[in-house]
Design a protein around this motif. Structure first.
Motif, PDB file in Angstrom:
ATOM      1  N   PHE A   1      24.170  41.988  25.270  1.00 50.60           N
ATOM      2  CA  PHE A   1      23.364  43.166  24.953  1.00 50.60           C
ATOM      3  C   PHE A   1      23.364  43.454  23.450  1.00 50.60           C
ATOM      4  CE2 PHE A   1      23.636  45.524  29.314  1.00 50.60           C
ATOM      5  CZ  PHE A   1      23.072  44.423  29.931  1.00 50.60           C
ATOM      6  N   GLN A   2      24.278  42.831  22.692  1.00 52.45           N
ATOM      7  CA  GLN A   2      24.311  43.044  21.238  1.00 52.45           C
ATOM      8  C   GLN A   2      23.389  42.091  20.501  1.00 52.45           C
ATOM      9  OE1 GLN A   2      27.968  43.801  19.138  1.00 52.45           O
ATOM     10  NE2 GLN A   2      29.049  44.064  21.077  1.00 52.45           N
ATOM     11  N   CYS A   3      23.532  40.780  20.741  1.00 48.40           N
ATOM     12  CA  CYS A   3      22.760  39.793  19.977  1.00 48.40           C
ATOM     13  C   CYS A   3      21.599  39.196  20.765  1.00 48.40           C
ATOM     14  CB  CYS A   3      23.674  38.691  19.450  1.00 48.40           C
ATOM     15  SG  CYS A   3      24.344  37.598  20.719  1.00 48.40           S
ATOM     16  N   GLY A   4      21.575  39.360  22.084  1.00 48.75           N
ATOM     17  CA  GLY A   4      20.468  38.871  22.896  1.00 48.75           C
ATOM     18  C   GLY A   4      20.519  37.400  23.248  1.00 48.75           C
ATOM     19  N   VAL A   5      21.637  36.735  22.957  1.00 52.34           N
ATOM     20  CA  VAL A   5      21.763  35.305  23.227  1.00 52.34           C
ATOM     21  C   VAL A   5      22.373  35.088  24.611  1.00 52.34           C
ATOM     22  CG1 VAL A   5      22.876  33.158  22.440  1.00 52.34           C
ATOM     23  CG2 VAL A   5      21.941  34.769  20.784  1.00 52.34           C
TER      24      VAL A   5
ATOM     25  N   PRO B   1      30.195  36.503  19.499  1.00 55.89           N
ATOM     26  CA  PRO B   1      30.678  35.906  18.259  1.00 55.89           C
ATOM     27  C   PRO B   1      30.052  36.526  17.006  1.00 55.89           C
ATOM     28  CG  PRO B   1      29.151  34.419  19.333  1.00 55.89           C
ATOM     29  CD  PRO B   1      29.366  35.579  20.269  1.00 55.89           C
ATOM     30  N   SER B   2      28.927  37.212  17.164  1.00 53.41           N
ATOM     31  CA  SER B   2      28.282  37.858  16.010  1.00 53.41           C
ATOM     32  C   SER B   2      27.896  39.280  16.384  1.00 53.41           C
ATOM     33  CB  SER B   2      27.062  37.059  15.571  1.00 53.41           C
ATOM     34  OG  SER B   2      26.180  36.878  16.652  1.00 53.41           O
ATOM     35  N   PRO B   3      28.896  40.166  16.531  1.00 55.37           N
ATOM     36  CA  PRO B   3      28.591  41.533  16.954  1.00 55.37           C
ATOM     37  C   PRO B   3      27.685  42.251  15.962  1.00 55.37           C
ATOM     38  CG  PRO B   3      30.879  41.344  16.278  1.00 55.37           C
ATOM     39  CD  PRO B   3      30.297  39.963  16.256  1.00 55.37           C
ATOM     40  N   VAL B   4      26.769  43.017  16.511  1.00 59.28           N
ATOM     41  CA  VAL B   4      25.829  43.784  15.705  1.00 59.28           C
ATOM     42  C   VAL B   4      26.283  45.233  15.725  1.00 59.28           C
ATOM     43  CG1 VAL B   4      23.423  44.483  15.476  1.00 59.28           C
ATOM     44  CG2 VAL B   4      23.974  42.221  16.363  1.00 59.28           C
ATOM     45  N   THR B   5      26.428  45.822  14.568  1.00 56.65           N
ATOM     46  CA  THR B   5      26.815  47.226  14.518  1.00 56.65           C
ATOM     47  C   THR B   5      25.563  48.080  14.444  1.00 56.65           C
ATOM     48  OG1 THR B   5      27.017  47.134  12.127  1.00 56.65           O
ATOM     49  CG2 THR B   5      29.025  46.759  13.416  1.00 56.65           C
TER      50      THR B   5
ATOM     51  N   GLY C   1      25.247  53.415  18.017  1.00 55.98           N
ATOM     52  CA  GLY C   1      26.047  52.819  19.071  1.00 55.98           C
ATOM     53  C   GLY C   1      25.206  52.292  20.225  1.00 55.98           C
ATOM     54  N   THR C   2      23.912  52.053  19.998  1.00 58.85           N
ATOM     55  CA  THR C   2      23.038  51.531  21.044  1.00 58.85           C
ATOM     56  C   THR C   2      22.779  50.054  20.805  1.00 58.85           C
ATOM     57  OG1 THR C   2      21.080  52.147  19.787  1.00 58.85           O
ATOM     58  CG2 THR C   2      21.895  53.750  21.396  1.00 58.85           C
ATOM     59  N   PHE C   3      22.370  49.372  21.848  1.00 53.74           N
ATOM     60  CA  PHE C   3      22.073  47.955  21.761  1.00 53.74           C
ATOM     61  C   PHE C   3      20.563  47.740  21.813  1.00 53.74           C
ATOM     62  CE2 PHE C   3      26.344  47.095  21.801  1.00 53.74           C
ATOM     63  CZ  PHE C   3      26.997  47.421  22.969  1.00 53.74           C
TER      64      PHE C   3
END
Length: 174
Positions: free
Chosen positions: A96-100, A109-113, A117-119
């Motif tokens: 839900f963070q990077c869409g991969v 492995p590549s968290p998105v801030t 605080g939403t994805f």
């Protein structure tokens, strides 16, 4: 050849296209949308049932390493801008963070801030059975770029570009 030597780079998925204006519901248009996503392999040409009358389905080959696309802004030949939502059938685990595909947000492995605080991605990308309406659980529905609100799910508003930066193109009908 051994199973450990095989790499999977692509996945074939059925994708539902929601919010497509009636005058753009043609095989040519949805094939073009599918090719923007990856490689359009097939268009579902079954006679529309009452459940399918609100979306079209395409079978698309997608690269596993790239983020899923959430949707796309299209422009009709008349100049009407409309956001098309994608829903993926039988979608495997995805972040839900990077869409991969292949992992979830806990082990990204590549968290998105995000400030809020939403994805950018969520369970609403998964297609569910039955007819969806603009007031049911799922992605936000917009009939055009400037109309209506959302259903309350965390997603960025439509822009002139899709998440991977491809510019909007005018789609011509058959």
């Amino acid at each position: 050849m051994h199973a450990s030597n095989i790499q999977f780079n692509h996945i074939h998925l059925w994708v539902q296209l929601w919010g497509l204006p009636f005058d753009l519901m043609s095989k040519t248009v949805v094939q073009e949308i599918g090719d923007w996503m990856g490689h359009c392999m097939k268009v579902d040409e079954r006679p529309w049932s009452s459940d399918q009358a609100r979306f079209m389905r395409i079978r698309v080959e997608l690269e596993i390493q790239k983020p899923l696309r959430r949707g796309r802004m299209v422009i009709s030949p008349e100049g009407v801008r409309t956001w098309i939502h994608y829903r993926y059938e039988r979608l495997p685990v995805f972040c839900f963070q990077c869409g991969v595909l292949g992992h979830d947000a806990k082990v990204c492995p590549s968290p998105v801030t995000s400030d809020e605080g939403t994805f950018q991605y969520g369970a609403w990308l998964r297609a569910t059975g039955g007819l969806k309406t603009p007031h049911s659980q799922g992605p936000p529905f917009r009939s055009s770029a400037g109309a209506g609100g959302t259903t309350g799910v965390a997603t960025p508003p439509p822009t002139d570009e899709d998440p991977l930066g491809t510019p909007v193109k005018v789609i011509k009908t058959d």
